[in-house]
Write a protein that holds these residues in place. Structure first.
Motif, PDB file in Angstrom:
ATOM      1  N   SER A 272     -34.755  -6.678  50.388  1.00 19.92           N
ATOM      2  CA  SER A 272     -34.382  -7.164  51.725  1.00 19.92           C
ATOM      3  C   SER A 272     -34.515  -6.102  52.822  1.00 19.92           C
ATOM      4  CB  SER A 272     -32.936  -7.678  51.706  1.00 19.92           C
ATOM      5  OG  SER A 272     -32.038  -6.626  51.364  1.00 19.92           O
ATOM      6  N   GLY A 273     -34.654  -4.836  52.432  1.00 21.20           N
ATOM      7  CA  GLY A 273     -34.730  -3.763  53.426  1.00 21.20           C
ATOM      8  C   GLY A 273     -33.385  -3.252  53.876  1.00 21.20           C
ATOM      9  N   ASP A 274     -32.285  -3.845  53.375  1.00 23.10           N
ATOM     10  CA  ASP A 274     -30.934  -3.405  53.738  1.00 23.10           C
ATOM     11  C   ASP A 274     -30.493  -2.287  52.804  1.00 23.10           C
ATOM     12  OD1 ASP A 274     -30.870  -5.368  55.690  1.00 23.10           O
ATOM     13  OD2 ASP A 274     -29.991  -6.854  54.330  1.00 23.10           O
ATOM     14  N   TRP A 275     -30.019  -1.205  53.401  1.00 23.52           N
ATOM     15  CA  TRP A 275     -29.557  -0.064  52.613  1.00 23.52           C
ATOM     16  C   TRP A 275     -28.085  -0.258  52.285  1.00 23.52           C
ATOM     17  CZ3 TRP A 275     -31.863   5.090  51.811  1.00 23.52           C
ATOM     18  CH2 TRP A 275     -33.241   5.078  52.024  1.00 23.52           C
ATOM     19  N   VAL A 276     -27.777  -0.402  51.006  1.00 22.12           N
ATOM     20  CA  VAL A 276     -26.403  -0.539  50.545  1.00 22.12           C
ATOM     21  C   VAL A 276     -26.164   0.454  49.417  1.00 22.12           C
ATOM     22  CG1 VAL A 276     -26.155  -2.953  51.210  1.00 22.12           C
ATOM     23  CG2 VAL A 276     -27.087  -2.385  48.974  1.00 22.12           C
ATOM     24  N   VAL A 277     -24.908   0.854  49.248  1.00 18.43           N
ATOM     25  CA  VAL A 277     -24.541   1.811  48.203  1.00 18.43           C
ATOM     26  C   VAL A 277     -23.438   1.218  47.342  1.00 18.43           C
ATOM     27  CG1 VAL A 277     -25.209   3.846  49.519  1.00 18.43           C
ATOM     28  CG2 VAL A 277     -22.905   2.941  49.775  1.00 18.43           C
ATOM     29  N   LYS A 278     -23.361   1.718  46.121  1.00 16.07           N
ATOM     30  CA  LYS A 278     -22.327   1.276  45.197  1.00 16.07           C
ATOM     31  C   LYS A 278     -21.036   2.045  45.451  1.00 16.07           C
ATOM     32  CE  LYS A 278     -25.647   0.257  41.494  1.00 16.07           C
ATOM     33  NZ  LYS A 278     -26.043   0.611  40.105  1.00 16.07           N
ATOM     34  N   GLN A 279     -19.919   1.340  45.430  1.00 13.89           N
ATOM     35  CA  GLN A 279     -18.599   1.941  45.517  1.00 13.89           C
ATOM     36  C   GLN A 279     -17.898   1.766  44.184  1.00 13.89           C
ATOM     37  OE1 GLN A 279     -17.581   3.718  47.997  1.00 13.89           O
ATOM     38  NE2 GLN A 279     -19.230   3.230  49.440  1.00 13.89           N
ATOM     39  N   PHE A 280     -17.225   2.827  43.713  1.00 14.53           N
ATOM     40  CA  PHE A 280     -16.554   2.804  42.425  1.00 14.53           C
ATOM     41  C   PHE A 280     -15.048   2.782  42.619  1.00 14.53           C
ATOM     42  CE2 PHE A 280     -20.684   4.711  41.827  1.00 14.53           C
ATOM     43  CZ  PHE A 280     -21.174   3.992  40.742  1.00 14.53           C
ATOM     44  N   SER A 281     -14.366   2.297  41.580  1.00 14.85           N
ATOM     45  CA  SER A 281     -12.924   2.055  41.695  1.00 14.85           C
ATOM     46  C   SER A 281     -12.113   3.333  41.717  1.00 14.85           C
ATOM     47  CB  SER A 281     -12.453   1.178  40.523  1.00 14.85           C
ATOM     48  OG  SER A 281     -12.733   1.828  39.285  1.00 14.85           O
TER      49      SER A 281
END
Length: 366
Positions: A272-281
């Protein structure tokens, strides 16, 4: 002690005295020149050349041209040869016209400094200049070959000024420093001999800017990784949420500049071209301090810590820094890495001056 040995000893003493006197004279002349230039060309972030900031003299080729014209004039008057006298007049006229045109062309130059990125002391940094329009002659830019060098060095770089470019032309001047710290930029000498190379115009510009030189990284296993920065919180977390690990996925969030790239969801970026990152608990277990034994030599310890700060930053880990007066809380990102490297660069450095370097150090705590 023989007469020959006494004579040799006296010669060595005289040589050392002469060397000291020569160094003092050079220092006095350098100080006088610096004060005179500070009054004539004060520090500024951008400079538009004027009558006060330009110096002009004939080049080696120009002096040869003048001598040839004078010789032709003497021969013409001696042998009553009017054509030879006329030729000498023409050559002198060319010299005068070139003098005015060279000065007029160089007076159209205007440059603006850009922020200098920090660099390590074993590397070569880059000082960026932007050629801008002169406030007095915006339609007539400077032309020719521009030579740039630092006033305290002999190495130079050349640039061809392109008057046809619509965008602002950028000039990159290399700069080297052999020791860590914060330095004031020395004066930059710019010179041009356009159009015929008979005269050279130059100036010594002082840009009101500082450069930060990081320590040289040194790979060594003497690094000590301290205990987690909050042991009580970690033990409490381990007893209450033992079923969750520090790598348990929690959610996705928008990418922010400086976040570790190993947490970017590249499939989502490609789709999609959207930059997202993973968040951890539970990111707490990933936080720790970097430190070394205080018995290690200070410069060696600083180099070791510099290497590990760079490596931890590349891996996207959250880390802090504890060494002598440095105490930086765990975090991650480019700004945190710069904060750690800056503190290491300025550690235990009083205000002093290195040879050929104008040096000004800040306290590491500031």
């Amino acid at each position: 002690m023989s007469n020959a040995a006494k004579h040799e000893f006296k010669q060595k003493q005289n040589t050392s005295v002469r060397a000291r006197l020569s160094q003092r004279r050079k220092a006095i002349l350098s100080t006088m020149l610096s004060r005179w230039l500070d009054k004539r060309i004060p520090p500024a972030s951008q400079h538009s050349l004027t009558l006060n900031s330009i110096f002009v003299l004939p080049t080696g080729f120009g002096w040869s041209f003048i001598v040839m014209a004078l010789c032709l004039f003497l021969l013409g008057t001696n042998y009553q040869n009017n054509l030879m006298v006329l030729l000498s007049y023409i050559l002198l006229s060319v010299m005068l016209l070139t003098l005015f045109y060279t000065h007029q062309n160089f007076a159209r130059l205007a440059v603006k400094s850009q922020p200098t990125a920090p660099f390590h002391c074993h590397q070569t940094g880059t000082f960026q200049l932007v050629v801008i329009k002169h406030y007095a002659q915006q339609d007539k830019p400077c032309k020719g070959n521009l030579v740039a060098r630092w006033l305290d060095t002999k190495e130079h770089v050349s640039f061809i000024l392109n008057a046809e470019e619509k965008s602002q032309q950028r000039l990159s001047v290399p700069i080297k420093r052999s020791k860590r710290g914060k330095y004031s930029l020395p004066r930059l000498t710019l010179a041009c001999d356009f159009p015929l190379g008979l005269f050279k115009c130059w100036t010594h510009l002082d840009f009101d800017a500082d450069i930060l030189v990081y320590p040289k990284p040194l790979q060594d296993e003497a690094i000590q990784v301290a205990l987690p920065f909050d042991e009580s919180e970690q033990s409490k977390n381990d007893t209450t949420t033992s079923s969750h690990s520090s790598t348990d996925f929690h959610s996705l969030s928008d990418y922010k500049a400086g976040e570790p790239l190993n947490r970017v969801v590249w499939k989502q970026v490609a789709k999609s071209g959207d930059w997202v990152v993973k968040q951890f608990s539970d990111p707490i277990n990933e936080k720790y301090y970097l430190s070394v034994d205080n018995q290690i030599d200070v410069e060696r310890a600083i180099s070791i810590l510099t290497h590990h700060v760079i490596e931890q930053s590349k891996n996207g880990n959250q880390f802090g820094l504890q060494y002598r007066s440095i105490d930086i809380s765990p975090h991650y990102g480019d700004s945190h890495t710069h904060q750690c490297l800056k503190a290491l660069s300025l550690l235990n450095l009083p205000q002093r001056t290195y040879p050929n370097d104008t040096f000004s150090a800040e306290a590491a705590s500031s």
